[in-house]
Design a protein around this motif. Sequence first.
Motif, PDB file in Angstrom:
ATOM      1  N   ARG A 103       9.367  -0.603   8.191  1.00  8.68           N
ATOM      2  CA  ARG A 103       8.239  -1.346   7.611  1.00  8.68           C
ATOM      3  C   ARG A 103       7.728  -2.425   8.560  1.00  8.68           C
ATOM      4  N   GLU A 104       8.632  -3.025   9.320  1.00  8.50           N
ATOM      5  CA  GLU A 104       8.264  -4.078  10.268  1.00  8.50           C
ATOM      6  C   GLU A 104       7.679  -3.512  11.564  1.00  8.50           C
ATOM      7  N   GLY A 105       7.655  -2.190  11.702  1.00 11.17           N
ATOM      8  CA  GLY A 105       7.066  -1.563  12.881  1.00 11.17           C
ATOM      9  C   GLY A 105       7.946  -1.586  14.115  1.00 11.17           C
ATOM     10  N   LEU A 106       9.276  -1.719  13.929  1.00 15.85           N
ATOM     11  CA  LEU A 106      10.195  -1.769  15.063  1.00 15.85           C
ATOM     12  C   LEU A 106      10.800  -0.411  15.397  1.00 15.85           C
ATOM     13  N   ILE A 107      10.814   0.471  14.409  1.00 18.89           N
ATOM     14  CA  ILE A 107      11.307   1.832  14.622  1.00 18.89           C
ATOM     15  C   ILE A 107      10.349   2.802  13.935  1.00 18.89           C
ATOM     16  N   TYR A 151      15.212  11.423  11.304  1.00 24.52           N
ATOM     17  CA  TYR A 151      15.633  10.831  12.566  1.00 24.52           C
ATOM     18  C   TYR A 151      14.826   9.572  12.831  1.00 24.52           C
ATOM     19  N   TYR A 152      15.504   8.563  13.368  1.00 23.73           N
ATOM     20  CA  TYR A 152      14.885   7.278  13.665  1.00 23.73           C
ATOM     21  C   TYR A 152      14.908   7.054  15.172  1.00 23.73           C
ATOM     22  N   ARG A 153      13.833   6.411  15.654  1.00 16.03           N
ATOM     23  CA  ARG A 153      13.798   6.078  17.078  1.00 16.03           C
ATOM     24  C   ARG A 153      13.171   4.710  17.264  1.00 16.03           C
ATOM     25  N   LEU A 154      13.540   4.091  18.352  1.00 12.75           N
ATOM     26  CA  LEU A 154      13.052   2.771  18.713  1.00 12.75           C
ATOM     27  C   LEU A 154      11.679   2.888  19.353  1.00 12.75           C
ATOM     28  N   ASN A 155      10.805   1.935  19.088  1.00 10.28           N
ATOM     29  CA  ASN A 155       9.517   1.907  19.767  1.00 10.28           C
ATOM     30  C   ASN A 155       9.436   0.634  20.619  1.00 10.28           C
ATOM     31  N   ALA A 156       8.301   0.391  21.250  1.00 16.60           N
ATOM     32  CA  ALA A 156       8.159  -0.744  22.166  1.00 16.60           C
ATOM     33  C   ALA A 156       8.403  -2.081  21.457  1.00 16.60           C
ATOM     34  N   ALA A 157       7.890  -2.231  20.241  1.00 15.98           N
ATOM     35  CA  ALA A 157       8.106  -3.475  19.495  1.00 15.98           C
ATOM     36  C   ALA A 157       9.589  -3.665  19.189  1.00 15.98           C
ATOM     37  N   LYS A 213      12.070  -2.579  21.046  1.00 15.33           N
ATOM     38  CA  LYS A 213      12.727  -2.974  22.308  1.00 15.33           C
ATOM     39  C   LYS A 213      12.553  -4.460  22.559  1.00 15.33           C
ATOM     40  N   ARG A 214      11.358  -4.983  22.276  1.00 18.50           N
ATOM     41  CA  ARG A 214      11.129  -6.422  22.444  1.00 18.50           C
ATOM     42  C   ARG A 214      11.974  -7.223  21.453  1.00 18.50           C
ATOM     43  N   SER A 215      12.060  -6.730  20.219  1.00 15.09           N
ATOM     44  CA  SER A 215      12.870  -7.404  19.209  1.00 15.09           C
ATOM     45  C   SER A 215      14.343  -7.407  19.611  1.00 15.09           C
ATOM     46  N   LEU A 216      14.822  -6.301  20.137  1.00 18.12           N
ATOM     47  CA  LEU A 216      16.212  -6.228  20.587  1.00 18.12           C
ATOM     48  C   LEU A 216      16.469  -7.236  21.699  1.00 18.12           C
ATOM     49  N   ALA A 217      15.548  -7.363  22.635  1.00 22.38           N
ATOM     50  CA  ALA A 217      15.720  -8.329  23.731  1.00 22.38           C
ATOM     51  C   ALA A 217      15.865  -9.747  23.172  1.00 22.38           C
ATOM     52  N   GLU A 218      15.066 -10.079  22.168  1.00 19.95           N
ATOM     53  CA  GLU A 218      15.158 -11.408  21.555  1.00 19.95           C
ATOM     54  C   GLU A 218      16.471 -11.569  20.789  1.00 19.95           C
ATOM     55  N   HIS A 219      16.888 -10.546  20.065  1.00 18.50           N
ATOM     56  CA  HIS A 219      18.183 -10.607  19.366  1.00 18.50           C
ATOM     57  C   HIS A 219      19.317 -10.808  20.362  1.00 18.50           C
ATOM     58  N   ARG A 220      19.288 -10.081  21.461  1.00 18.65           N
ATOM     59  CA  ARG A 220      20.346 -10.230  22.478  1.00 18.65           C
ATOM     60  C   ARG A 220      20.370 -11.653  23.025  1.00 18.65           C
ATOM     61  N   ARG A 221      19.191 -12.211  23.300  1.00 17.08           N
ATOM     62  CA  ARG A 221      19.125 -13.576  23.812  1.00 17.08           C
ATOM     63  C   ARG A 221      19.790 -14.530  22.822  1.00 17.08           C
ATOM     64  N   GLN A 222      19.471 -14.369  21.542  1.00 20.81           N
ATOM     65  CA  GLN A 222      20.032 -15.248  20.519  1.00 20.81           C
ATOM     66  C   GLN A 222      21.539 -15.059  20.382  1.00 20.81           C
ATOM     67  N   TRP A 223      22.000 -13.805  20.406  1.00 15.58           N
ATOM     68  CA  TRP A 223      23.433 -13.554  20.269  1.00 15.58           C
ATOM     69  C   TRP A 223      24.213 -14.102  21.455  1.00 15.58           C
ATOM     70  N   PHE A 224      23.656 -13.978  22.665  1.00 11.33           N
ATOM     71  CA  PHE A 224      24.336 -14.543  23.831  1.00 11.33           C
ATOM     72  C   PHE A 224      24.390 -16.062  23.739  1.00 11.33           C
ATOM     73  N   SER A 225      23.375 -16.664  23.170  1.00  9.85           N
ATOM     74  CA  SER A 225      23.383 -18.118  22.968  1.00  9.85           C
ATOM     75  C   SER A 225      24.502 -18.513  22.014  1.00  9.85           C
ATOM     76  N   VAL A 226      24.634 -17.782  20.910  1.00  2.00           N
ATOM     77  CA  VAL A 226      25.712 -18.046  19.952  1.00  2.00           C
ATOM     78  C   VAL A 226      27.063 -17.803  20.632  1.00  2.00           C
TER      79      VAL A 226
END
Length: 103
Positions: free
Chosen positions: A57-61, A76-82, A84-97
Amino acid sequence: MIAKELVAASSRPVLLAILTHGENYGYAIVQRVRKASAGEMQWSEGMLYPVLHRLEREGLIQSRWRTSDGGRRRKYYRLNAAGKRSLAEHRRQWFSVHNTLLR
């Protein structure tokens, strides 16, 4: 075993990360999480599908129905460009934590 709260909090980034490896369907995703976490994260399909539907619904997959070699229809589910960008932000936040915990 990882606490339920942490499993729930990590479900979005973990799911997005799994889909970076290519499209997949629900049961296979649950098995992949179990294997990748060495059994520490126990996902159920009942927990997975609401997250998948929310990400869609959020347009991420994106999803599509396919028939397997055995004749069974699976979504079947697949990742789209949005996503991938969301994952990059999640990774940044998780590494900060993570770094905060290390300090």
